[in-house]
Design a protein around this motif. Structure first.
Motif, short mmCIF file in Angstrom:
data_model
loop_
_atom_site.label_atom_id
_atom_site.label_comp_id
_atom_site.label_asym_id
_atom_site.label_seq_id
_atom_site.Cartn_x
_atom_site.Cartn_y
_atom_site.Cartn_z
N ASP A 41 25.65 26.86 37.46
CA ASP A 41 26.99 26.27 37.38
C ASP A 41 27.91 27.04 36.15
OD1 ASP A 41 26.65 24.72 39.53
OD2 ASP A 41 26.02 23.06 38.36
N ALA A 93 31.28 29.32 36.75
CA ALA A 93 32.46 29.30 35.99
C ALA A 93 32.66 30.19 34.99
CB ALA A 93 32.24 27.84 35.22
N ARG A 94 31.85 30.86 34.36
CA ARG A 94 32.31 32.01 33.52
C ARG A 94 32.84 33.19 34.28
NH1 ARG A 94 30.57 36.73 31.70
NH2 ARG A 94 28.70 37.10 33.04
N GLU A 114 34.28 32.87 37.07
CA GLU A 114 35.69 32.54 37.63
C GLU A 114 36.68 32.68 36.68
OE1 GLU A 114 35.18 29.27 41.34
OE2 GLU A 114 34.43 28.46 39.20
#
Length: 126
Positions: free
Chosen positions: A77, A81-82, A84
Motif C-alpha cells: 500500500d 501510494a508513493r 501515485e
C-alpha cells in the motif's frame, strides 16, 4: 518507512508455448533456463539469476509482446501510494499485486517482497 527494489524483468510473450521463447532468451542472455513452467500452469518460465539479481521471467500473455518490470516491496500500500504521488496510476489489482502505469505510458507491477532478503540494491522510503 518501507523498502522497494526492482524484483524482476518480465518478457511478455504472445505465444501458445513458452519453450521456444525461453530457449531464445536463454541463449541471447547467456542464462540457462531454470524452469519452463514455474507454476505448473504453462504461464511462466524462468531464466537462472543470482540471488542478488532481479528475476528474469517469461510470461505467456494475450496482449502484444513487450517487456515490463516488477517492483517488490515490504509494504504494498505504501509503495503504490508513493508511486501515485509521483504520477503513476493504478490499472488493476491482480491476484496479489498491482498493475500500474507510469506517466510515460509504460505498464509495471508492484508486488510483495519476493525473496527473504532484499540484498544490497534496496531503496528506503519514509
Amino acid at each position: 518507512m518501507h523498502h522497494s527494489r526492482i524484483s524482476a524483468y518480465i518478457f511478455d510473450c504472445q505465444v501458445d508455448d513458452l519453450k521456444d521463447a525461453a530457449e531464445f532468451w536463454s541463449r541471447a542472455l547467456g542464462r540457462p533456463v531454470a524452469t519452463f513452467d514455474q507454476d505448473g500452469d504453462g504461464k511462466y518460465a524462468e531464466l537462472k539469476t543470482d540471488a542478488d539479481e532481479p528475476f528474469l521471467l517469461l510470461q505467456r500473455v494475450d496482449h502484444e509482446a513487450r517487456i515490463h518490470l516488477d517492483i517488490e516491496t515490504d509494504d504494498l500500500d505504501a509503495e503504490v501510494a508513493r508511486l501515485e504521488a509521483i504520477g503513476a496510476t493504478r490499472i488493476a489489482f491482480v491476484k496479489r499485486w498491482w498493475v500500474m502505469q507510469a506517466p510515460s505510458g509504460h505498464r509495471f507491477c508492484v508486488v510483495r517482497k519476493q525473496r527473504a532478503e532484499f540484498g544490497p540494491y534496496v531503496n528506503e522510503w519514509p
